[in-house]
Design a protein around this motif. Structure first.
Motif, PDB file in Angstrom:
ATOM      1  N   LEU A   1       0.802  -1.074  -0.021  1.00 27.23           N
ATOM      2  CA  LEU A   1      -0.006  -0.003   0.129  1.00 27.23           C
ATOM      3  C   LEU A   1       1.061   1.187  -0.011  1.00 27.23           C
ATOM      4  CD1 LEU A   1      -2.613   1.419   0.404  1.00 27.23           C
ATOM      5  CD2 LEU A   1      -2.320   1.417   2.914  1.00 27.23           C
ATOM      6  N   TRP A   2       2.007   1.171   1.039  1.00 29.88           N
ATOM      7  CA  TRP A   2       2.759   2.370   0.833  1.00 29.88           C
ATOM      8  C   TRP A   2       3.456   2.739  -0.383  1.00 29.88           C
ATOM      9  CZ3 TRP A   2       2.509   5.896   4.917  1.00 29.88           C
ATOM     10  CH2 TRP A   2       1.856   5.381   5.921  1.00 29.88           C
ATOM     11  N   GLN A   3       4.069   1.310  -1.059  1.00 26.99           N
ATOM     12  CA  GLN A   3       4.715   1.320  -2.224  1.00 26.99           C
ATOM     13  C   GLN A   3       3.787   2.037  -3.323  1.00 26.99           C
ATOM     14  OE1 GLN A   3       8.045   1.311  -2.756  1.00 26.99           O
ATOM     15  NE2 GLN A   3       8.553   0.531  -0.610  1.00 26.99           N
ATOM     16  N   ARG A   4       2.630   1.516  -3.167  1.00 27.56           N
ATOM     17  CA  ARG A   4       1.660   2.127  -4.290  1.00 27.56           C
ATOM     18  C   ARG A   4       1.490   3.683  -4.232  1.00 27.56           C
ATOM     19  NH1 ARG A   4      -4.796   0.409  -4.733  1.00 27.56           N
ATOM     20  NH2 ARG A   4      -5.343   1.512  -6.603  1.00 27.56           N
ATOM     21  N   ALA A   5       1.302   4.259  -2.893  1.00 32.70           N
ATOM     22  CA  ALA A   5       1.150   5.547  -2.652  1.00 32.70           C
ATOM     23  C   ALA A   5       2.475   6.311  -3.277  1.00 32.70           C
ATOM     24  CB  ALA A   5       1.123   5.795  -1.306  1.00 32.70           C
ATOM     25  N   VAL A   6       3.658   5.727  -2.928  1.00 36.58           N
ATOM     26  CA  VAL A   6       4.838   6.318  -3.310  1.00 36.58           C
ATOM     27  C   VAL A   6       4.822   6.575  -4.835  1.00 36.58           C
ATOM     28  CG1 VAL A   6       7.731   6.288  -3.578  1.00 36.58           C
ATOM     29  CG2 VAL A   6       6.323   5.749  -1.369  1.00 36.58           C
ATOM     30  N   GLU A   7       4.343   5.622  -5.610  1.00 39.48           N
ATOM     31  CA  GLU A   7       4.268   5.463  -6.985  1.00 39.48           C
ATOM     32  C   GLU A   7       3.386   6.495  -7.466  1.00 39.48           C
ATOM     33  OE1 GLU A   7       6.423   3.865  -9.231  1.00 39.48           O
ATOM     34  OE2 GLU A   7       7.249   3.407  -7.426  1.00 39.48           O
ATOM     35  N   VAL A   8       2.577   6.861  -6.876  1.00 44.17           N
ATOM     36  CA  VAL A   8       1.660   8.004  -7.196  1.00 44.17           C
ATOM     37  C   VAL A   8       2.104   9.272  -7.328  1.00 44.17           C
ATOM     38  CG1 VAL A   8      -0.446   9.351  -6.454  1.00 44.17           C
ATOM     39  CG2 VAL A   8      -0.443   7.025  -6.229  1.00 44.17           C
ATOM     40  N   ILE A   9       3.068   9.581  -6.478  1.00 45.86           N
ATOM     41  CA  ILE A   9       3.784  10.999  -6.505  1.00 45.86           C
ATOM     42  C   ILE A   9       4.869  10.963  -7.265  1.00 45.86           C
ATOM     43  CG2 ILE A   9       2.598  11.455  -4.515  1.00 45.86           C
ATOM     44  CD1 ILE A   9       5.516  11.211  -3.099  1.00 45.86           C
ATOM     45  N   ARG A  10       5.199   9.679  -8.069  1.00 40.92           N
ATOM     46  CA  ARG A  10       6.483   9.667  -8.960  1.00 40.92           C
ATOM     47  C   ARG A  10       6.252  10.552 -10.352  1.00 40.92           C
ATOM     48  NH1 ARG A  10      10.735   6.985  -7.155  1.00 40.92           N
ATOM     49  NH2 ARG A  10      10.357   5.297  -5.804  1.00 40.92           N
ATOM     50  N   ARG A  11       4.690  10.525 -10.727  1.00 39.88           N
ATOM     51  CA  ARG A  11       4.430  11.299 -12.167  1.00 39.88           C
ATOM     52  C   ARG A  11       4.639  12.765 -11.647  1.00 39.88           C
ATOM     53  NH1 ARG A  11      -2.246  11.828 -11.938  1.00 39.88           N
ATOM     54  NH2 ARG A  11      -1.463  13.289 -13.531  1.00 39.88           N
TER      55      ARG A  11
END
Length: 327
Positions: A181-191
């Protein structure tokens, strides 16, 4: 700033720890032979030391609030922070946003012992308890709409917003059972940040920076304080910041409620769910892993229940709800 209704104070004379120059500056600013005859430290701040001052002389005593930067990091950045707040207080005095009256600023400590800002005392108190939470959230949403509707001349606009975290800076909780879940959240703000329609932002709007008086039908906001981070950017980001704070204080459900109340009060947010998710997650991850930065002043104001374990759990639940709704 905050008045004496339910506010926690720490007895401290304004001359302690080398405040004599600041005392002289304050008394010069108020003039008319007035003198500081009482000073009390206000709890609940993190970036600066706040003092309530009583200034007496002829006529009724005058109550003021003194903000001073003492920590080295904030002393280093005081010129920009305090100058910005002084400018914003002057800008907002002609609006419906309830702010303190500006009385003076020494952003470089040219005259004071520390970089300082002097302003009026506002009525009300910070309310972080569990009672009347939904009613306060409603009022917070309305107030945020009012802030975002402030019209600012082009040459008076504050700086563009700054993100308070990035994918490489996020600290994930070590004991989580949901690392994906946390890794998914981090991926959201890579854009890259989504496109947005900019407006005037408080940028640090949350229950700890809002003053209330009354109860029930008479509950009202009497002050919005701490304008050092004021920015120009997306309304979604201010909504995100307050939503995260509500989720940490009261649970994910309350954190999700604010945006709905904001829209119902006439506010405008992006219609793109993925864009709105970006701003919400960007703010939430800035509190990871345990929101200790805000928890310290919140605990000083009576929320002893806000342990690192509880805050991490609430932040995780809030992220999960964001993905359920927008992801």
């Amino acid at each position: 700033m905050v008045a004496n209704e339910g506010v926690a104070f720490v007895g401290a004379d304004v001359d302690d720890q080398g405040w004599s120059a600041t005392r002289a500056w304050v008394e010069e600013r108020v003039g008319e032979g007035r003198r500081i005859d009482d000073a009390e430290r206000l709890r609940g701040g993190w970036t600066s030391e706040m003092r309530r001052l009583r200034v007496s002389g002829t006529g009724e005593p005058q109550w003021l609030v003194l903000r001073s930067f003492v920590k080295p990091f904030f002393v280093q950045h005081a010129k920009g922070l305090l100058t910005r707040e002084a400018d914003i207080l002057r800008l907002l005095r002609e609006t419906d946003v309830p702010v303190a009256a500006f009385h003076g600023v020494d952003a470089t400590a040219a005259y004071c012992d520390h970089p300082s800002l002097l302003m009026s005392l506002l009525p009300g108190s910070v309310r972080l308890g569990e009672e009347e939470t939904e009613l306060r959230t409603e009022l917070l949403a309305r107030q945020l709409v009012g802030i975002h509707q402030v019209r600012v001349p082009v040459d008076a606009r504050p700086r563009e917003y700054q993100a308070w975290t990035s994918p490489d800076r996020v600290r994930l909780p070590e004991s989580t059972e949901r690392p994906q879940l946390w890794q998914r959240a981090v991926e959201v703000i890579r854009r890259d940040p989504p496109d947005y329609r900019p407006c005037f932002l408080h940028r640090d709007f949350h229950p700890g920076n809002v003053l209330f008086t009354g109860q029930g039908a008479r509950l009202e906001i009497t002050g919005v304080v701490d304008w050092v981070e004021t920015s120009w950017g997306p309304a979604d980001l201010d909504v995100a910041h307050c939503s995260t704070a509500l989720a940490l204080l009261y649970g994910a459900e309350e954190g999700m409620r604010l945006a709905d109340r904001y829209l119902a009060s006439g506010g405008t947010l992006t219609e793109d769910p993925s864009a709105h998710l970006y701003w919400r997650v960007l703010d939430a991850l800035a509190f990871a892993p345990d929101a200790e930065k805000v928890a310290v002043p919140w605990r000083e104001l009576g929320r002893d229940d806000l342990t690192p374990v509880l805050l991490t759990s609430r932040l995780e639940e809030y992220l999960d709800e964001l993905f359920r709704r927008f992801g």
